[in-house]
Design a protein around this motif. Structure first.
Motif, PDB file in Angstrom:
ATOM      1  N   CYS A   1      46.998  33.004  37.142  1.00  0.00           N
ATOM      2  CA  CYS A   1      46.323  32.321  38.247  1.00  0.00           C
ATOM      3  C   CYS A   1      44.845  32.659  38.208  1.00  0.00           C
ATOM      4  O   CYS A   1      44.446  33.729  37.757  1.00  0.00           O
ATOM      5  N   LYS A   2      44.027  31.743  38.703  1.00  0.00           N
ATOM      6  CA  LYS A   2      42.580  31.942  38.676  1.00  0.00           C
ATOM      7  C   LYS A   2      42.100  32.846  39.804  1.00  0.00           C
ATOM      8  O   LYS A   2      41.119  33.567  39.647  1.00  0.00           O
ATOM      9  N   ARG A   3      42.771  32.755  40.930  1.00  0.00           N
ATOM     10  CA  ARG A   3      42.357  33.552  42.079  1.00  0.00           C
ATOM     11  C   ARG A   3      43.571  34.201  42.727  1.00  0.00           C
ATOM     12  O   ARG A   3      44.662  33.603  42.746  1.00  0.00           O
TER      13      ARG A   3
ATOM     14  N   PHE B   1      40.835  39.051  42.538  1.00  0.00           N
ATOM     15  CA  PHE B   1      40.180  38.544  41.330  1.00  0.00           C
ATOM     16  C   PHE B   1      39.863  37.082  41.563  1.00  0.00           C
ATOM     17  O   PHE B   1      40.537  36.382  42.317  1.00  0.00           O
ATOM     18  N   GLY B   2      38.809  36.601  40.881  1.00  0.00           N
ATOM     19  CA  GLY B   2      38.421  35.193  40.959  1.00  0.00           C
ATOM     20  C   GLY B   2      37.745  34.801  42.257  1.00  0.00           C
ATOM     21  O   GLY B   2      37.478  33.620  42.463  1.00  0.00           O
TER      22      GLY B   2
ATOM     23  N   GLN C   1      47.740  29.101  47.656  1.00  0.00           N
ATOM     24  CA  GLN C   1      48.894  28.242  47.484  1.00  0.00           C
ATOM     25  C   GLN C   1      50.226  28.999  47.417  1.00  0.00           C
ATOM     26  O   GLN C   1      51.268  28.441  47.750  1.00  0.00           O
ATOM     27  N   TRP C   2      50.208  30.228  46.995  1.00  0.00           N
ATOM     28  CA  TRP C   2      51.477  30.908  46.727  1.00  0.00           C
ATOM     29  C   TRP C   2      51.413  32.358  47.195  1.00  0.00           C
ATOM     30  O   TRP C   2      50.349  32.963  47.243  1.00  0.00           O
TER      31      TRP C   2
ATOM     32  N   ALA D   1      50.837  39.532  48.279  1.00  0.00           N
ATOM     33  CA  ALA D   1      49.968  39.037  47.211  1.00  0.00           C
ATOM     34  C   ALA D   1      49.847  37.524  47.351  1.00  0.00           C
ATOM     35  O   ALA D   1      50.847  36.806  47.382  1.00  0.00           O
ATOM     36  N   VAL D   2      48.629  37.045  47.463  1.00  0.00           N
ATOM     37  CA  VAL D   2      48.360  35.627  47.665  1.00  0.00           C
ATOM     38  C   VAL D   2      47.610  35.108  46.452  1.00  0.00           C
ATOM     39  O   VAL D   2      46.641  35.724  45.997  1.00  0.00           O
ATOM     40  N   PHE D   3      48.062  33.917  45.899  1.00  0.00           N
ATOM     41  CA  PHE D   3      47.473  33.359  44.688  1.00  0.00           C
ATOM     42  C   PHE D   3      46.996  31.935  44.958  1.00  0.00           C
ATOM     43  O   PHE D   3      47.418  31.267  45.903  1.00  0.00           O
TER      44      PHE D   3
END
Length: 610
Positions: free
Chosen positions: A112-114, A131-132, A182-183, A197-199
């Protein structure tokens, strides 16, 4: 993913084997001459050779590719697995550093980017790793609703071990987070600590079995690290508390050692204080001790002057001599009368700013004094102690007041010790019958006066006289009458001599007088006047109705003309007295008038010494 590679490899190998079997059949047929040179043989045989070469090359490529992919797959996954399961963390790391390291592994795994890792503590979600994203885009938040949206979780690993699960994010939670997430992965630790943890995107659906296991290991380990961090924080707080207690213990030890040193120095100084038998030296030592123990800049002792009827600063430390001389206190003034009957010795009273025309208080405060107390000796007021400001300019503490009281009480005991010593010394140096000094004091004082006269080049005279026929007097009037005469002579002599002269009872009915700064002419007149006064004096006695009279024979010698040592001076005066007795008594003689040869003295002195 490992099973897919093996399945594809087996299929390709099956096709290659089939092609190889077909090629072999063609080659076998080509070996038959009729078939090889037929129209079909000329076509199939070269084609079979070409196809065989192609199949052989393809087989070599497939074998190499499958082997490389297997090696690459095993290498990547072993590296990821090694990074996941390793536990070579340092003993002391920064808070949440464990979360940041493992969150990087989640980033590699989920691609994931962020992403942001939040720890739920004290009613709010606090970011600990990300991150991101920029730091300004992340914020703590409070959220009470449902975090997850209702989505299909069939392609996502369900809860396993400590792993709670993954799901999409509800719109309310997304708004609370503040960025386009989103996740979500939620997991809890056995100790009850929660993390989220959120992505930024849904994880790829191609998570295979090994990746799922690695994901579960990562999530479970983060869950365990939650408890580990809490325990670390608890241990860290305990270590901090232990460090504080250790430092406090060190400070207490230092304070204890300082107190022991202070007590030791106080005990040593107090012991020295009790050995001082000179009043002036005692007072100066006391001022130095009290300034050192309390850290004072100045101190002074005021004594009462009988002549002027005022209190003067007799002793002072840390203050100019001219200032000391200028300070005078009236016994009825505001300063002395300011001490009540309850203010005993050692009770420190603060000097107050004068409200009226109180010159005494103003002068004391201008000189830098801040407090004072009473000094006692023998149950009477001895004087007053005035103390100045402290070296660190702080106010007097309660411990200072207690120490002041202890030191003043020690001073009182030392003064009483000196007073008792004076009484004992007076008894040891005083003749109990006449009240005059005895022979011990006479000999000690004569040497002192000789030393002083020798130092300042002054004359010193010694007169010795004896009561004439005193044995006959005792036999006639009784020994008690004789004792009365001795006592009255002692009293009368103190009235006849100068204040600087020292009158002593030499022994029996003999008396002596030490005359400071007296030459031959002065001593001749003095002893003759003394002889006549005693001759004319009428001695009264309760044992006789009539008064009695006695006469004396006096001899005198002068330093340095007649003698230069105490023993020779006594000898010379004694010889002059014996000459007066031999010439008829009731006479006065000087040794210089006898004209005795020097060898007489030397011979008799040596005999006396032997």
């Amino acid at each position: 993913m490992l099973s897919d590679i093996h399945r594809r490899t087996r299929l390709i190998r099956f096709l290659i084997v089939g092609a190889a079997a077909l090629l072999s059949a063609i080659l076998i047929l080509g070996s038959i001459p009729n078939f090889r040179y037929s129209s079909y043989g000329t076509i199939l045989f070269p084609g079979a050779v070409v196809i065989g070469l192609i199949i052989a090359g393809l087989s070599m490529y497939v074998n190499y590719a499958s082997h490389y992919r297997l090696e690459s797959f095993h290498s990547d996954n072993l590296r990821l697995l090694n990074e996941t399961i390793r536990w070579d963390r340092p003993a002391f790391v920064e808070p949440y550093q464990l979360y940041r390291d493992d969150f990087k592994q989640l980033k590699k795994l989920l691609q994931c980017k962020r992403g942001v890792l939040y720890i739920y503590e004290k009613g709010r979600h606090t970011p600990v790793a990300f991150f991101g994203l920029k730091l300004s885009e992340i914020r703590p938040f409070v959220f009470q609703g449902e975090m997850e949206s209702r989505v299909d979780k069939s392609a996502i690993p369900s809860g396993a071990g400590l792993f709670t699960g993954m799901s999409g994010i509800s719109d309310d939670f997304r708004r609370a987070v503040g960025w386009n997430s989103q996740w979500i992965i939620r997991f809890d630790s056995p100790g009850g600590v929660s993390a989220t943890a959120v992505f930024s995107a849904v994880p790829r659906s191609s998570l295979k079995e090994l990746h799922e296991e690695i994901l579960r290991i990562l999530i479970n380990r983060i869950s365990l690290e939650l408890d580990y961090t809490v325990s670390r924080f608890g241990c860290r707080s305990l270590r901090k508390k232990c460090a504080e207690l250790f430092n406090e213990n060190i400070n207490l030890k230092k304070e204890f050692r300082r107190k022991v040193y202070d007590i030791h120095s106080l005990f040593k100084e107090s012991s020295n204080l009790y050995t001082i038998l000179n009043e002036e030296k005692l007072l100066n030592s006391f001022l130095l001790m009290i300034m050192g123990q309390l850290g004072l800049k100045k101190a002074a002792i005021f004594r009462f002057d009988q002549e002027g009827g005022l209190y003067h600063a007799k002793y002072g430390r840390g203050i100019a001599e001219e200032v000391i001389r200028s300070l005078v206190l009236n016994p009825e003034g505001a300063v002395i009368s300011g001490l009540s009957a309850l203010d005993g010795p050692g009770t420190l009273v603060e000097l107050k700013v004068p409200t009226g025309n109180d010159d005494e208080m103003a002068a004391l405060m201008k000189s830098g004094f801040q407090a004072y107390c009473k000094l006692m000796a023998g149950g009477l007021t001895y004087g007053y102690l005035f103390t100045g400001e402290k070296l660190n300019d702080n106010k007097y503490l309660q411990t200072d007041l207690k120490l002041m009281s202890i030191l003043v009480n020690m001073m009182t005991s030392a003064l009483e010790n000196i007073n008792n010593y004076r009484i004992i010394e007076e008894l040891s140096f005083t003749d109990s019958m006449t009240g005059l000094y005895n022979y011990r004091y006479f000999y000690k004082r004569l040497n002192e006066e000789l030393f002083r006269s020798r130092r300042y080049y002054r004359n010193l005279a010694l007169a010795i006289f004896d009561i004439d026929d005193f044995k006959v007097f005792n036999d006639t009037y009784g020994h008690q009458a004789g004792d009365t005469v001795l006592r009255q002579i002692g009293t009368y002599l103190r009235e006849l001599v100068r204040a600087t002269d020292v009158v002593c009872r030499y022994g029996g009915e003999e008396f002596c007088i030490i005359m400071q700064e007296t030459d031959l002419g002065e001593v001749r007149a003095s002893i003759e006047r003394l002889r006549k006064k005693i001759e004319s004096y009428e001695f009264e006695s309760e044992y006789s109705e009539k008064t009695q009279k006695v006469t004396v024979s006096i001899g005198a010698a002068v330093y340095p003309s007649d003698a230069e040592t105490a023993d020779k001076l006594i000898y010379c005066a004694d010889m002059a007295m014996l000459k007066a007795k031999s010439e008829g008594k009731n006479l006065s003689n000087l040794y210089s008038d006898l004209n005795l040869p020097a060898e007489n003295w030397n011979k008799k002195f040596r005999t006396r010494k032997e």
